[in-house]
Design a protein around this motif. Structure first.
Motif, PDB file in Angstrom:
ATOM      1  N   LYS A   1     -20.283   2.286   3.148  1.00  0.00           N
ATOM      2  CA  LYS A   1     -19.022   1.914   3.781  1.00  0.00           C
ATOM      3  C   LYS A   1     -18.013   3.051   3.665  1.00  0.00           C
ATOM      4  O   LYS A   1     -17.798   3.598   2.592  1.00  0.00           O
ATOM      5  CB  LYS A   1     -18.458   0.649   3.142  1.00  0.00           C
ATOM      6  N   LYS A   2     -17.407   3.372   4.792  1.00  0.00           N
ATOM      7  CA  LYS A   2     -16.376   4.400   4.841  1.00  0.00           C
ATOM      8  C   LYS A   2     -15.079   3.733   5.276  1.00  0.00           C
ATOM      9  O   LYS A   2     -15.042   3.036   6.286  1.00  0.00           O
ATOM     10  CB  LYS A   2     -16.780   5.514   5.806  1.00  0.00           C
ATOM     11  N   TYR A   3     -14.025   3.967   4.507  1.00  0.00           N
ATOM     12  CA  TYR A   3     -12.748   3.324   4.778  1.00  0.00           C
ATOM     13  C   TYR A   3     -11.726   4.339   5.275  1.00  0.00           C
ATOM     14  O   TYR A   3     -11.726   5.498   4.860  1.00  0.00           O
ATOM     15  CB  TYR A   3     -12.212   2.650   3.512  1.00  0.00           C
ATOM     16  N   VAL A   4     -10.850   3.872   6.160  1.00  0.00           N
ATOM     17  CA  VAL A   4      -9.766   4.714   6.665  1.00  0.00           C
ATOM     18  C   VAL A   4      -8.467   3.925   6.624  1.00  0.00           C
ATOM     19  O   VAL A   4      -8.460   2.691   6.675  1.00  0.00           O
ATOM     20  CB  VAL A   4     -10.032   5.183   8.114  1.00  0.00           C
ATOM     21  N   GLY A   5      -7.364   4.655   6.519  1.00  0.00           N
ATOM     22  CA  GLY A   5      -6.064   4.017   6.607  1.00  0.00           C
ATOM     23  C   GLY A   5      -5.764   3.645   8.046  1.00  0.00           C
ATOM     24  O   GLY A   5      -6.248   4.286   8.980  1.00  0.00           O
ATOM     25  N   VAL A   6      -4.980   2.593   8.250  1.00  0.00           N
ATOM     26  CA  VAL A   6      -4.632   2.118   9.587  1.00  0.00           C
ATOM     27  C   VAL A   6      -3.112   1.993   9.701  1.00  0.00           C
ATOM     28  O   VAL A   6      -2.478   1.350   8.859  1.00  0.00           O
ATOM     29  CB  VAL A   6      -5.292   0.740   9.863  1.00  0.00           C
ATOM     30  N   PRO A   7      -2.513   2.646  10.713  1.00  0.00           N
ATOM     31  CA  PRO A   7      -3.143   3.373  11.815  1.00  0.00           C
ATOM     32  C   PRO A   7      -3.444   4.837  11.520  1.00  0.00           C
ATOM     33  O   PRO A   7      -3.916   5.557  12.395  1.00  0.00           O
ATOM     34  CB  PRO A   7      -2.100   3.263  12.925  1.00  0.00           C
ATOM     35  N   GLY A   8      -3.189   5.310  10.303  1.00  0.00           N
ATOM     36  CA  GLY A   8      -3.510   6.681   9.922  1.00  0.00           C
ATOM     37  C   GLY A   8      -3.887   6.716   8.456  1.00  0.00           C
ATOM     38  O   GLY A   8      -3.599   5.781   7.698  1.00  0.00           O
ATOM     39  N   MET A   9      -4.533   7.791   8.016  1.00  0.00           N
ATOM     40  CA  MET A   9      -4.915   7.885   6.614  1.00  0.00           C
ATOM     41  C   MET A   9      -3.698   7.812   5.695  1.00  0.00           C
ATOM     42  O   MET A   9      -3.767   7.300   4.582  1.00  0.00           O
ATOM     43  CB  MET A   9      -5.680   9.189   6.370  1.00  0.00           C
ATOM     44  N   ASN A  10      -2.563   8.310   6.167  1.00  0.00           N
ATOM     45  CA  ASN A  10      -1.361   8.294   5.328  1.00  0.00           C
ATOM     46  C   ASN A  10      -0.715   6.919   5.232  1.00  0.00           C
ATOM     47  O   ASN A  10       0.224   6.724   4.456  1.00  0.00           O
ATOM     48  CB  ASN A  10      -0.339   9.306   5.839  1.00  0.00           C
ATOM     49  N   SER A  11      -1.204   5.947   6.013  1.00  0.00           N
ATOM     50  CA  SER A  11      -0.611   4.606   5.991  1.00  0.00           C
ATOM     51  C   SER A  11      -0.715   3.963   4.614  1.00  0.00           C
ATOM     52  O   SER A  11       0.166   3.197   4.207  1.00  0.00           O
ATOM     53  CB  SER A  11      -1.296   3.711   7.029  1.00  0.00           C
ATOM     54  N   ILE A  12      -1.796   4.260   3.901  1.00  0.00           N
ATOM     55  CA  ILE A  12      -1.972   3.700   2.559  1.00  0.00           C
ATOM     56  C   ILE A  12      -0.857   4.193   1.646  1.00  0.00           C
ATOM     57  O   ILE A  12      -0.175   3.410   0.979  1.00  0.00           O
ATOM     58  CB  ILE A  12      -3.342   4.103   1.982  1.00  0.00           C
TER      59      ILE A  12
END
Length: 322
Positions: free
Chosen positions: A113-124
């Motif tokens: 599993k690969k996770y990404v921030g939404v709507p961008g990686m910096n959203s986290i």
């Protein structure tokens, strides 16, 4: 740290600093976070670019994704998913051998599993830095750190000499606070004199940091001969990784008929360029040359890569994320 009234300074608004600040604030600690950038993100940053026709493009030019191998971290990430700031990137990945011109080691959806921030990686990072109990101050470079023995606290000052306050503890998530690179970028000595902390100095030196250039490109149509959304390179002197940024969940800013990609250079290529141009911020001409060289290597793959409708290079320093 035993007192709920403790004051803690966190230096760095990347994923490490943001998570640290969030966890401490959740335990009643008064947290002030400092970051020299315009906003949270660090090596999970996202860049916004506007084309001549007004089309807005966004690129995750740092870490393309992250994985989870720890149950405790999985629980935290599950909470982020529930809040809608993280989603699984369900895409196919592979390795491209530059020598043979073929894709190998195809990785099917769901195998890791690969996770990404939404709507961008910096959203986290942006979300965590805005939580209750966290006071985030961006555009502030910590230029000096002094331990006040008589007060048993740390005194922090900005690069321009402004008093940033006293703190019981300091968490430095940015290696530059004690690195010679700080001097190369600012012309000033690092905020923390590591010669006073020999054990810490050894630990900092063991943190792997690799130079990297990221090339952000956009195409008017999907790359028909690329069967995956992300791939690493074998036998390439300048490219290490490529991924289709617009294929990630929540990337609604790119029209359906267009694709945006990010290419990462090898550390060896980046080191060669930096040794030539020096440690300071690269000039526009230097970045343009990097962009041309990296894109030329991308086209040399034989994958019928067309001319892009947008292309721009960016320099970054990355910790190991893959």
């Amino acid at each position: 740290m035993t007192s709920a009234a403790a004051k803690v300074a966190v230096i760095g608004g990347g994923i490490s600093g943001a998570v640290c600040a969030s966890l401490l604030a959740g335990r009643g600690v008064a947290v002030t976070l400092f970051d020299s950038g315009r906003g949270a993100g660090g090596r999970m940053a996202q860049r916004r670019e506007v084309m001549e026709d007004g089309t807005e493009l966004r690129f995750d030019h740092g870490a393309p994704y992250f994985t989870v191998t720890n149950d405790e971290v999985a629980q935290v990430v599950g909470g982020w998913e529930a809040r809608g700031i993280v989603a699984e990137w369900k895409a196919m990945f592979a390795c491209f051998d530059r020598a043979t011109g073929k894709f190998t080691d195809f990785e099917k959806e769901g195998s890791t599993k690969k996770y990404v921030g939404v709507p961008g990686m910096n959203s986290i990072c942006k979300s965590l830095c805005s939580e209750d109990g966290v006071v985030a101050k961006f555009g502030v470079t910590v230029g000096k750190m002094d331990w006040l023995q008589d007060r048993s606290s740390w005194s922090l000052a900005s690069l321009d000499g402004k008093d940033l306050g006293n703190f019981d503890y300091v968490v430095a998530t940015d290696k530059n606070v004690g690195s010679p690179r700080f001097s190369g970028l600012t012309g000033r000595p690092p905020p923390l004199d590591l010669s006073l902390f020999p054990r810490l100095s050894v630990m900092v030196q063991d943190i792997p940091v690799r130079p990297c250039f990221a090339l952000m490109v956009a195409f008017s149509e999907p790359l028909a001969m690329v069967p995956v959304h992300g791939f690493s390179f074998n036998n390439s002197d300048s490219l290490s990784w490529a991924f289709c940024d617009s294929s990630k969940p929540g990337r609604a800013c790119v029209p359906p008929n267009r694709q945006s990609w990010v290419l990462h250079s090898t550390a060896e290529y980046a080191s060669k360029v930096i040794n030539h141009i020096g440690p300071r911020k690269p000039s526009v001409d230097a970045l343009a040359k990097v962009a041309e060289e990296l894109f030329r290597e991308f086209q040399a793959t034989g994958l019928s890569i067309p001319q892009p409708i947008f292309m721009k290079a960016h320099r970054c320093h990355c910790y190991r994320w893959r």
